[in-house]
Design an enzyme around this catalytic site. Sequence first.
Site, PDB file in Angstrom:
ATOM      1  N   ARG A 142      -5.561   0.164  -6.606  1.00 40.07           N
ATOM      2  CA  ARG A 142      -5.762  -1.281  -6.581  1.00 40.07           C
ATOM      3  C   ARG A 142      -6.207  -1.722  -7.971  1.00 40.07           C
ATOM      4  O   ARG A 142      -7.042  -1.058  -8.604  1.00 40.07           O
ATOM      5  CB  ARG A 142      -6.850  -1.672  -5.568  1.00 40.07           C
ATOM      6  CG  ARG A 142      -6.421  -1.621  -4.111  1.00 40.07           C
ATOM      7  CD  ARG A 142      -5.422  -2.720  -3.762  1.00 40.07           C
ATOM      8  NE  ARG A 142      -5.062  -2.697  -2.356  1.00 40.07           N
ATOM      9  CZ  ARG A 142      -4.058  -1.989  -1.829  1.00 40.07           C
ATOM     10  NH1 ARG A 142      -3.293  -1.240  -2.597  1.00 40.07           N
ATOM     11  NH2 ARG A 142      -3.804  -2.037  -0.537  1.00 40.07           N
ATOM     12  N   GLU A 146      -2.764  -9.962  -8.316  1.00 39.97           N
ATOM     13  CA  GLU A 146      -1.341  -9.921  -7.931  1.00 39.97           C
ATOM     14  C   GLU A 146      -0.936 -11.187  -7.190  1.00 39.97           C
ATOM     15  O   GLU A 146      -1.715 -11.675  -6.372  1.00 39.97           O
ATOM     16  CB  GLU A 146      -1.087  -8.697  -7.033  1.00 39.97           C
ATOM     17  CG  GLU A 146      -1.186  -7.399  -7.799  1.00 39.97           C
ATOM     18  CD  GLU A 146      -0.973  -6.181  -6.912  1.00 39.97           C
ATOM     19  OE1 GLU A 146      -0.421  -6.308  -5.802  1.00 39.97           O
ATOM     20  OE2 GLU A 146      -1.377  -5.093  -7.349  1.00 39.97           O
ATOM     21  N   HIS A 148       3.763  -3.246  -7.853  1.00 36.67           N
ATOM     22  CA  HIS A 148       3.141  -2.676  -6.633  1.00 36.67           C
ATOM     23  C   HIS A 148       4.204  -2.031  -5.731  1.00 36.67           C
ATOM     24  O   HIS A 148       4.429  -2.492  -4.610  1.00 36.67           O
ATOM     25  CB  HIS A 148       2.372  -3.766  -5.865  1.00 36.67           C
ATOM     26  CG  HIS A 148       1.388  -3.202  -4.879  1.00 36.67           C
ATOM     27  ND1 HIS A 148       0.182  -3.789  -4.588  1.00 36.67           N
ATOM     28  CD2 HIS A 148       1.428  -2.079  -4.098  1.00 36.67           C
ATOM     29  CE1 HIS A 148      -0.469  -3.080  -3.688  1.00 36.67           C
ATOM     30  NE2 HIS A 148       0.278  -2.031  -3.366  1.00 36.67           N
TER      31      HIS A 148
HETATM   32  C1  8YV Z   1       1.583  -1.080   0.644  1.00 33.39           C
HETATM   33  C2  8YV Z   1      -0.558  -0.192  -0.406  1.00 33.39           C
HETATM   34  O1  8YV Z   1       2.876  -1.339   0.263  1.00 33.39           O
HETATM   35  O2  8YV Z   1      -0.784   0.675   1.774  1.00 33.39           O
HETATM   36  C3  8YV Z   1      -1.334   0.282   0.769  1.00 33.39           C
HETATM   37  O3  8YV Z   1      -2.576   0.282   0.681  1.00 33.39           O
HETATM   38  O4  8YV Z   1      -1.109  -0.429  -1.406  1.00 33.39           O
HETATM   39  C4  8YV Z   1       0.912  -0.404  -0.467  1.00 33.39           C
HETATM   40  O5  8YV Z   1       1.496   0.792  -0.869  1.00 33.39           O
HETATM   41  C5  8YV Z   1       0.932  -2.374   1.055  1.00 33.39           C
HETATM   42  O6  8YV Z   1      -0.426  -2.285   1.123  1.00 33.39           O
HETATM   43  C6  8YV Z   1       1.450  -2.865   2.359  1.00 33.39           C
HETATM   44  O7  8YV Z   1       0.563  -3.769   2.961  1.00 33.39           O
END
Ligand code: 8YV
Length: 327
Positions: A242, A271, A289
């Site tokens: 993140r 983002e 992302h």
């Molecule tokens: C996802 C992500 O695409 O799962 C996670 O925590 O960061 C990503 O890879 C996204 O969060 C889907 O909601």
Amino acid sequence: MPPKPLVVVTRKLPDAIETRMMELFDVRLNLDDEPMTQAQLVEAVRTATVLVPTVTDRIDSAVLSQAGPKLRLIASFGTGVDHIDLATARQRGITVTNTPGVLTEDTADMTMALILAVPRRLAEGERLIRSGNWTGWGPTTMLGHRIWGKRLGIIGMGRIGSAVARRARGFGLAVHYHNRRRVHPDLEAELEATYWESLDQMVARMDIISINCPHTPATFHLLSARRLKLLPRHAYIVNTSRGEVIDENALTRMLQRGEIAGAGLDVFEQEPAVNPKLVNLDNVVLLPHMGSATIEGRIDMGEKVIINIKTFVDGHKPPDRVLETMF
Ligand code: 8YV
């Protein structure tokens, strides 16, 4: 037959997942895939029994405080849960689930891709060809830095961190890590990993840093301006976790001044906004992302969401319950 529970899905999911959901539940889909506004989210939590949000939905206390009595489950599509106010959900008796495990290998692949791409100047080389300015091979042109034999410091040795470590060993990297808790000795031995209790001590000695911890109040700006300054000038940073874990402005300043060699970023603090100063730098690789963005991964995530909802509405404990204490 009792009425099917209303499930509100905030974003477009793979067709196979949406179709199966339609068979099982009373579903409100978002076929346009426009991220919901706060007002739309409030309307959703007022009427739904189950909400299926993603990382792009801010399910904060302002939204949850308006939830109707029917809302029992937030079955998030994704592993990270920093977009959900877990404390408020718990106070209101709303169960929260996520989709751990199924995006581990894809995210580790993308992490490794960035670990290779930044020191070897992959994106710069690609841009050179597309610009039409490539004048041919030269013994001292486009030189990057060797990966083999370097030290990789992994911050967060959970599922994804361990999967990165396994790949990294194949590329001749020495694995170091910092984690809230030291991992099991068997895993440490398998990865030939060196544990650092002090993050400051570790970052000061690494060639490459990979962020693989979740974003929580405890990890917000874990790589603060002060800590970033401890990194050697030749070090690279890769972040597929993140954006909030790194002080992005401080990192950008250091990249501009050459106080750190480069960065591979798949995630950002605001983002989808990306600091324009980052975009102008050559020593960064920026991705939108997409760490877990494979069709197989998305279907597996959707399957997990369905299993969590189905077990919950059938009166059982869903397998991927998220507790505040886990983060
Ligand atoms: C996802 C992500 O695409 O799962 C996670 O925590 O960061 C990503 O890879 C996204 O969060 C889907 O909601």
